[in-house]
Design an enzyme around this catalytic site. Structure first.
Site, PDB file in Angstrom:
ATOM      1  N   GLY A   1     -19.373 -26.142  33.276  1.00 24.01           N
ATOM      2  CA  GLY A   1     -19.559 -24.819  33.853  1.00 24.01           C
ATOM      3  C   GLY A   1     -18.788 -23.800  33.039  1.00 24.01           C
TER       4      GLY A   1
ATOM      5  N   GLN B   1     -14.710 -15.654  31.680  1.00 24.92           N
ATOM      6  CA  GLN B   1     -14.081 -16.528  30.683  1.00 24.92           C
ATOM      7  C   GLN B   1     -14.458 -16.135  29.254  1.00 24.92           C
ATOM      8  OE1 GLN B   1     -15.326 -20.265  32.926  1.00 24.92           O
ATOM      9  NE2 GLN B   1     -13.381 -20.911  32.031  1.00 24.92           N
TER      10      GLN B   1
ATOM     11  N   HIS C   1     -14.082 -18.149  39.706  1.00 25.29           N
ATOM     12  CA  HIS C   1     -13.772 -17.336  38.515  1.00 25.29           C
ATOM     13  C   HIS C   1     -14.247 -15.899  38.688  1.00 25.29           C
ATOM     14  CE1 HIS C   1     -11.929 -19.800  35.422  1.00 25.29           C
ATOM     15  NE2 HIS C   1     -12.832 -20.766  35.553  1.00 25.29           N
TER      16      HIS C   1
ATOM     17  N   HIS D   1     -16.031 -23.925  41.611  1.00 23.37           N
ATOM     18  CA  HIS D   1     -15.028 -23.566  40.604  1.00 23.37           C
ATOM     19  C   HIS D   1     -15.468 -22.294  39.857  1.00 23.37           C
ATOM     20  CE1 HIS D   1     -12.172 -24.821  37.211  1.00 23.37           C
ATOM     21  NE2 HIS D   1     -12.882 -23.856  36.686  1.00 23.37           N
ATOM     22  N   GLU D   2     -16.748 -22.265  39.448  1.00 25.33           N
ATOM     23  CA  GLU D   2     -17.246 -21.104  38.695  1.00 25.33           C
ATOM     24  C   GLU D   2     -17.315 -19.865  39.586  1.00 25.33           C
ATOM     25  OE1 GLU D   2     -17.088 -21.535  35.711  1.00 25.33           O
ATOM     26  OE2 GLU D   2     -17.112 -23.718  35.746  1.00 25.33           O
TER      27      GLU D   2
ATOM     28  N   CYS E   1      -9.956 -26.783  33.545  1.00 25.77           N
ATOM     29  CA  CYS E   1     -10.622 -25.494  33.329  1.00 25.77           C
ATOM     30  C   CYS E   1     -10.632 -25.217  31.835  1.00 25.77           C
ATOM     31  CB  CYS E   1      -9.858 -24.397  34.083  1.00 25.77           C
ATOM     32  SG  CYS E   1     -10.575 -22.752  33.874  1.00 25.77           S
ATOM     33  N   LEU E   2     -11.758 -24.760  31.326  1.00 25.55           N
ATOM     34  CA  LEU E   2     -11.833 -24.453  29.893  1.00 25.55           C
ATOM     35  C   LEU E   2     -10.853 -23.345  29.502  1.00 25.55           C
ATOM     36  CD1 LEU E   2     -15.700 -24.552  29.316  1.00 25.55           C
ATOM     37  CD2 LEU E   2     -14.033 -26.271  28.612  1.00 25.55           C
TER      38      LEU E   2
HETATM   39 ZN   LIG Z   1     -12.562 -22.677  34.944  1.00 21.73          ZN
END
Ligand SMILES: [Zn+2]
Length: 188
Positions: free
Chosen positions: A69, A74, A159, A155-156, A113-114
């Protein structure tokens, strides 16, 4: 598949080229404590070529970073858009997403998380959700999700409201995660 977003989804060894691509992709993703990660994104009003180009870029970065995701903040874009994996081997975009239903049943799993590399923290979330929104062409979409797919979408969605995994985990895990992240903040 066990970990969300930031981690290698499958356990295969990356070859050198894939690893190089992964690093290049991660370099284009905002990293904690970047201010964009703490801000609330705005609703999308225009379903135009700029939006579709952004979605394509996000899908590519997500794949190359081996995430499941990626949300627009981000990549520094404060609009309510994310791309994610609604089922195995599928990548979809959701614009102006709304979680319209969620199960009372919850479970706890480790999430990465990226944008917060090197950290995995336990997070409790509903096991099943229904997600509605638009695709990148403005058509209505609806996803009934469970397990890791429901987790990734939640999760997304977080964000888009500036909420990160370290905001949602237990106090102990948060303390430990911040102690890992703090030296990096000093260096950068
Ligand atoms: Zn994340």
């Amino acid at each position: 598949m066990s970990k969300v977003e930031g981690q290698i989804v499958e356990d295969e060894e990356l070859d050198a080229e894939a690893e190089a691509r992964r690093r290049l992709a991660l370099a284009q993703i905002r990293q904690y404590p970047d201010a964009a990660l703490k801000m609330t994104a705005r609703a999308v009003e225009a379903f135009d070529d700029d939006l579709r180009d952004l979605v394509e870029r996000m899908k590519r970065l997500m794949r190359e970073a081996h995430g499941i995701g990626l949300a627009a903040p981000q990549v520094g874009v404060l609009q309510r858009i994310f791309v994610f994996t609604p089922r195995k081997d599928v990548v979809a975009a959701v614009v102006n997403p709304v979680i319209v239903e969620q199960s009372k049943e919850t479970d706890v799993a480790d999430e990465g998380c990226l944008s917060i590399q090197g950290v995995l923290v336990p997070i409790e979330r509903p096991v099943r959700i229904t997600l509605e929104g638009k695709d990148e062409n403005g058509a209505d979409v609806r996803f009934e999700l469970d397990d890791i797919f429901a987790r990734a979408a939640q999760h997304e969605a977080d964000h888009l409201d500036g909420v990160l995994i370290i905001d949602k985990t237990t106090p102990d895990a948060r303390r430990e995660a911040l102690s890992i992240l703090r030296p990096r903040i000093v260096i950068t």
